[in-house]
Design a protein around this motif. Sequence first.
Motif, short mmCIF file in Angstrom:
data_model
loop_
_atom_site.label_atom_id
_atom_site.label_comp_id
_atom_site.label_asym_id
_atom_site.label_seq_id
_atom_site.Cartn_x
_atom_site.Cartn_y
_atom_site.Cartn_z
N HIS A 1 62.13 -8.67 -16.69
CA HIS A 1 62.08 -9.86 -17.54
C HIS A 1 61.21 -9.65 -18.81
O HIS A 1 61.70 -9.85 -19.92
CB HIS A 1 61.55 -11.04 -16.69
N HIS A 2 59.98 -9.26 -18.62
CA HIS A 2 59.11 -9.07 -19.80
C HIS A 2 59.63 -7.98 -20.74
O HIS A 2 59.62 -8.18 -21.97
CB HIS A 2 57.65 -8.79 -19.39
N HIS B 1 51.72 -9.83 -21.58
CA HIS B 1 52.58 -9.03 -20.67
C HIS B 1 51.74 -7.94 -19.99
O HIS B 1 51.88 -7.69 -18.80
CB HIS B 1 53.75 -8.41 -21.43
N GLU C 1 62.18 -9.40 -22.94
CA GLU C 1 61.56 -10.21 -24.00
C GLU C 1 60.97 -9.33 -25.10
O GLU C 1 61.09 -9.65 -26.28
CB GLU C 1 60.48 -11.12 -23.40
N GLU D 1 56.00 -19.05 -24.31
CA GLU D 1 57.28 -18.44 -24.72
C GLU D 1 58.32 -19.52 -25.02
O GLU D 1 59.03 -19.45 -26.03
CB GLU D 1 57.80 -17.52 -23.62
N HIS E 1 51.78 -18.51 -19.89
CA HIS E 1 52.62 -17.55 -20.60
C HIS E 1 54.07 -18.06 -20.74
O HIS E 1 54.64 -18.04 -21.84
CB HIS E 1 52.58 -16.22 -19.84
FE LIG Z 1 57.08 -12.92 -20.97
#
Ligand SMILES: [Fe+2]
Length: 183
Positions: A55-56, A84, A59, A130, A126
Amino acid sequence: MAELLDRLTQDHRHLVRVLDLLDDLLDRFHAGDEPDYELMCEMLEYIESYADQVHHPNEEDIFDRLRAHTDERYPVLDRLTDQHLQLTRINKQFRQSLEGIVHEEVLRRDQVEVQGRELVEALREHLDLEEREAFPLARERLSAGDWERLLATTSSHEDPLFGPAGRRRFHTLCQYLTERDRL
Ligand SMILES: [Fe+2]
Ligand SMILES: [Fe+2]
């Protein structure tokens, strides 16, 4: 167009469900109960194997495209990139502490709780940042071509918990989540 953002937003909803459950377990831990450490370890394994490793990074690909797009600086993206790295560190540390308890190492309960709360709070904050700032910025600034390229290049690993295969690998966690939904 922004199919990738929809998927990431959906991941956030799933992560919030895991964090809500983790909060419940930490409340019980605080009240003196012995929580199911193996369940907690499963939760952290999920966060590590999906949020931190799929996921990160997805991004980060979006953030890099935004950064490459214009000379304008986006401090929020740098902040999220730092988060992150921090989240990965906090998660690892908490997981090591829990595994220590499972292997009967002596650890102070209050410290374990502090680490757990830190993870929940940092991750919630976080996800919120986002959705509030980075995702709208990406929707606004990236073109259809950008999204096409992003979709073609980002890894699209299936979610190991909420995807169809999840019930096997994270069986215990999956059961707890289903039971919590019934309450
Ligand atoms: Fe993230
Ligand atoms: Fe995210």
